[in-house]
Design a protein around this motif. Structure first.
Motif, short mmCIF file in Angstrom:
data_model
loop_
_atom_site.label_atom_id
_atom_site.label_comp_id
_atom_site.label_asym_id
_atom_site.label_seq_id
_atom_site.Cartn_x
_atom_site.Cartn_y
_atom_site.Cartn_z
N TRP A 34 38.36 82.07 19.15
CA TRP A 34 37.27 81.11 18.98
C TRP A 34 36.50 80.95 20.29
O TRP A 34 37.08 80.73 21.35
CB TRP A 34 37.84 79.77 18.53
CG TRP A 34 38.54 79.89 17.21
CD1 TRP A 34 39.88 79.96 16.99
CD2 TRP A 34 37.92 80.00 15.93
NE1 TRP A 34 40.15 80.11 15.65
CE2 TRP A 34 38.96 80.14 14.97
CE3 TRP A 34 36.59 80.00 15.49
CZ2 TRP A 34 38.70 80.27 13.60
CZ3 TRP A 34 36.33 80.13 14.12
CH2 TRP A 34 37.39 80.26 13.20
N ASP A 35 35.19 81.05 20.20
CA ASP A 35 34.33 80.90 21.38
C ASP A 35 34.07 79.42 21.68
O ASP A 35 33.95 79.04 22.84
CB ASP A 35 33.00 81.61 21.15
CG ASP A 35 33.21 83.09 20.84
OD1 ASP A 35 33.73 83.80 21.72
OD2 ASP A 35 32.88 83.51 19.72
N LEU A 36 33.99 78.62 20.63
CA LEU A 36 33.84 77.17 20.76
C LEU A 36 34.84 76.50 19.83
O LEU A 36 35.06 76.96 18.71
CB LEU A 36 32.43 76.71 20.37
CG LEU A 36 31.27 76.88 21.36
CD1 LEU A 36 30.80 78.31 21.40
CD2 LEU A 36 30.11 75.97 20.95
N ILE A 37 35.42 75.41 20.30
CA ILE A 37 36.29 74.58 19.47
C ILE A 37 35.87 73.13 19.69
O ILE A 37 35.78 72.68 20.84
CB ILE A 37 37.78 74.74 19.82
CG1 ILE A 37 38.22 76.21 19.67
CG2 ILE A 37 38.63 73.85 18.92
CD1 ILE A 37 39.67 76.46 20.09
N PHE A 92 35.30 71.01 23.04
CA PHE A 92 34.66 69.70 23.05
C PHE A 92 35.57 68.69 22.36
O PHE A 92 36.14 68.98 21.31
CB PHE A 92 33.32 69.75 22.33
CG PHE A 92 32.39 70.82 22.83
CD1 PHE A 92 31.49 70.57 23.85
CD2 PHE A 92 32.43 72.10 22.30
CE1 PHE A 92 30.65 71.56 24.33
CE2 PHE A 92 31.60 73.11 22.76
CZ PHE A 92 30.70 72.83 23.78
N VAL A 93 35.70 67.52 22.94
CA VAL A 93 36.49 66.45 22.33
C VAL A 93 35.59 65.23 22.20
O VAL A 93 35.00 64.76 23.18
CB VAL A 93 37.73 66.09 23.17
CG1 VAL A 93 38.50 64.95 22.50
CG2 VAL A 93 38.64 67.31 23.33
N HIS A 94 35.50 64.73 20.97
CA HIS A 94 34.67 63.55 20.72
C HIS A 94 35.53 62.29 20.67
O HIS A 94 36.73 62.36 20.43
CB HIS A 94 33.92 63.71 19.39
CG HIS A 94 32.78 62.76 19.23
ND1 HIS A 94 32.54 62.06 18.07
CD2 HIS A 94 31.79 62.38 20.10
CE1 HIS A 94 31.46 61.31 18.21
NE2 HIS A 94 31.00 61.48 19.44
N ASP A 95 34.92 61.16 20.93
CA ASP A 95 35.57 59.84 20.91
C ASP A 95 36.55 59.66 22.07
O ASP A 95 37.62 59.04 21.91
CB ASP A 95 36.29 59.58 19.58
CG ASP A 95 35.33 59.56 18.40
OD1 ASP A 95 34.27 58.90 18.52
OD2 ASP A 95 35.61 60.19 17.37
#
Length: 289
Positions: free
Chosen positions: A202-205, A242-245
């Protein structure tokens, strides 16, 4: 990744309008750059073959006639007629968009299926965007509306109340070993995902699920750890995670511990962006720099 509390209607309209103005700007910029390149590199061919380079239904304003991708067209119509906004702010979305502009078409894995899922698929046009969702009924509902999305049901066996215990477990030696999550001895590793999820680099997670805002919710402990393990275990290159919250305790602590502050690139409000290199290309690389 179900819809979160919505903004007042006036703010919704403003956010949606700004978002689509930004998308249209990108489309126009891309087409303008492309036409400039063609006009400077092959002027003689264009003038000699104007009938061929300008299809019958295309206006003679540019050397070529291009269309926006079907996925982007679908997204424009979908969000223009929807009365809810994407679940991230424009500034948060822009962080991921900058990376997608460089890497797409690419492999993009997203923990969570939500109102913004069609947007991510459109922004990664030509690539593969896959969603992992905890709520089977929510998957069915979204797929009835947008059948083109690729999503899989995931069962989590953790609770937010276990976060402190799992953070301590994650500090143990077996959780610092880089391997395929299926074969990891770390309790935090997700081992029940579809096999192809492990086989793809995966290039983006993006980790924007599972639910984590109350004690009985699954929490994102395992999702964050597994995202970091996948990134480290790729054959070469790097993965943007990327991690949200991250305003919440679990997302804050676990992203710092397992994605590592040394790999942190930037943060915009509730979104953190990490760039994690392959650990297989350099033996002895520490789990965190």
């Amino acid at each position: 990744m179900r819809a979160k509390p919505q903004y007042p209607i006036n703010l919704k309209v403003i956010l949606i309008s700004l978002f689509f103005i930004f998308l249209l700007f990108l489309i126009l910029r891309s087409n303008f750059s492309y036409s400039q390149q063609n006009s400077s590199s092959i002027p003689s061919i264009q003038s000699a073959n104007s009938q061929e380079t300008n299809p019958k239904n295309c206006p003679n304003l540019t050397p070529t006639c291009t269309k926006i991708s079907p996925s982007l067209a679908h997204a424009l119509v979908h969000y223009a007629t929807l009365n809810v906004t994407p679940q991230q702010t424009i500034k948060e979305i822009s962080i991921s968009l900058k990376v997608l502009e460089k890497k797409s078409p690419c492999n993009f894995l997203i923990f969570g299926l939500g109102r913004d899922s069609l947007m991510w698929t459109a922004l990664n046009h030509g690539g593969r965007t896959v969603f992992l969702e905890e709520d089977k009924s929510w998957i069915d509902q979204i797929q009835r509306q947008i059948p083109s999305l690729e999503s899989y049901h995931v069962v989590y066996d953790t609770k937010v109340t276990q976060a402190d215990e799992l953070l301590e477990i994650g500090s143990r030696e077996e959780c610092k070993v880089v391997s395929d999550p299926r074969f990891s001895k770390c309790q935090l590793a997700l081992k029940g995902l579809p096999s192809e999820i492990y086989d793809i680099e995966w290039d983006l997670i993006m980790v924007d699920a599972p639910t984590g805002y109350f004690d009985g919710a699954p929490g994102r402990m395992s999702a964050i750890y597994t995202a970091g393990l996948m990134a480290r275990n790729r054959e070469n290159g790097e993965t943007d995670v990327f991690v949200h919250d991250v305003n919440r305790v679990v997302e804050d602590k676990f992203s710092k511990a397992f994605l590592c502050e040394g790999y942190l690139v930037e943060q915009e409000w509730r979104l953190r962006h990490f760039t994690i290199p392959s650990h297989r290309t350099r033996l002895g690389r520490p789990f965190c720099p």
